[in-house]
Design a protein around this motif. Sequence first.
Motif, PDB file in Angstrom:
ATOM      1  N   ALA A  72       4.967   3.219   7.765  1.00 33.94           N
ATOM      2  CA  ALA A  72       5.533   2.942   6.440  1.00 33.94           C
ATOM      3  C   ALA A  72       5.649   4.206   5.593  1.00 33.94           C
ATOM      4  O   ALA A  72       6.562   4.339   4.773  1.00 33.94           O
ATOM      5  N   LEU A  73       4.726   5.145   5.808  1.00 33.93           N
ATOM      6  CA  LEU A  73       4.753   6.400   5.039  1.00 33.93           C
ATOM      7  C   LEU A  73       5.487   7.526   5.774  1.00 33.93           C
ATOM      8  O   LEU A  73       5.644   8.620   5.245  1.00 33.93           O
ATOM      9  N   GLY A  74       5.906   7.246   7.012  1.00 35.08           N
ATOM     10  CA  GLY A  74       6.660   8.247   7.772  1.00 35.08           C
ATOM     11  C   GLY A  74       5.806   9.394   8.284  1.00 35.08           C
ATOM     12  O   GLY A  74       6.272  10.531   8.372  1.00 35.08           O
ATOM     13  N   SER A  79       0.843  -1.214   0.000  1.00 35.56           N
ATOM     14  CA  SER A  79       0.000   0.000   0.000  1.00 35.56           C
ATOM     15  C   SER A  79       0.870   1.253   0.000  1.00 35.56           C
ATOM     16  O   SER A  79       0.612   2.211  -0.750  1.00 35.56           O
ATOM     17  N   SER A  80       1.898   1.258   0.855  1.00 34.22           N
ATOM     18  CA  SER A  80       2.770   2.442   0.931  1.00 34.22           C
ATOM     19  C   SER A  80       3.560   2.613  -0.366  1.00 34.22           C
ATOM     20  O   SER A  80       3.787   3.739  -0.821  1.00 34.22           O
ATOM     21  N   ILE A  83      -6.306   2.338  -0.045  1.00 36.43           N
ATOM     22  CA  ILE A  83      -6.812   1.851   1.242  1.00 36.43           C
ATOM     23  C   ILE A  83      -6.044   0.593   1.647  1.00 36.43           C
ATOM     24  O   ILE A  83      -6.084  -0.421   0.945  1.00 36.43           O
ATOM     25  N   ASP A  84      -5.345   0.689   2.771  1.00 33.13           N
ATOM     26  CA  ASP A  84      -4.689  -0.486   3.344  1.00 33.13           C
ATOM     27  C   ASP A  84      -5.716  -1.173   4.243  1.00 33.13           C
ATOM     28  O   ASP A  84      -5.986  -0.722   5.352  1.00 33.13           O
ATOM     29  N   GLY A  85      -6.320  -2.259   3.748  1.00 33.68           N
ATOM     30  CA  GLY A  85      -7.439  -2.886   4.435  1.00 33.68           C
ATOM     31  C   GLY A  85      -7.021  -3.729   5.632  1.00 33.68           C
ATOM     32  O   GLY A  85      -5.869  -4.140   5.752  1.00 33.68           O
TER      33      GLY A  85
END
Length: 253
Positions: A51-53, A21-22, A137-139
């Motif tokens: 993960a996205l900081g 996702s990231s 969307i990270d489900g």
Amino acid sequence: MGDTKILAVAGKGGVGKTSISSAFVRLLAETYPDAKILAIDADPAIGLSTALGVEPTDTLDDIRKKIVNSVESGAPKEAIEILGEARFRIFDTMIEEKNFSFLAIGRPESAGCYCKVNSYLKEVISLLADEFDYVVIDGEAGIEQINRRVMEKVTHLFLVTDPSRKGTMVIDTIKRVADELVMYDKCGAIINRVGNEEAIKYINVETAEVLAYIPNDGEHADNDIKGLSIFDLPEDAPVIKGAREALTKMEII
């Protein structure tokens, strides 16, 4: 809903959905620097922010609780006002980065059912879709959000598994349920953490085209431990290459 592309990443727990996702968010931001991109962490395990900081302070569940509390404390007028303001509250809760926005569903304090926050998430996805060009969307792990039609307006469904039989069975189940409940345009599978080329012929996904096989990546695992984000990974990192291959095959980039 306009032309918004809503990418949902689903699969069993622990297969690397959050990394993928990231990576999608990073690749969309790099490919379309002027696009409006929203990343939604819909997994109560709350890993996408790391993960996205980014560091979220408020979550969707915090907003929902404020609405519930105002109703329960006998202030219906305030509750109606809050519902009217929900959209603005959601935008306030978002973290605005240079090339994407971020929203977390949050982790309800009480154990058990996520029904309430999931139904709220469904409304939020509908509400925000027109405001962004791309929503990733990270489900949550498993099938619950598909079953509850939280993801019914997804345009692109990515099913992520590791090479395990259990993982592939979970994504086959998700696909079958999604065929009945989700109005997606395209769907494909990503096999993550593949040990070697030889292993590929034993991996059996019955219900979806495999978009990418991503090999094990020790460097990425180390990055995770060090608290580095997806943006710290090199261009040729396996997860970036695999995510790029998947997005390309789905004609998103």
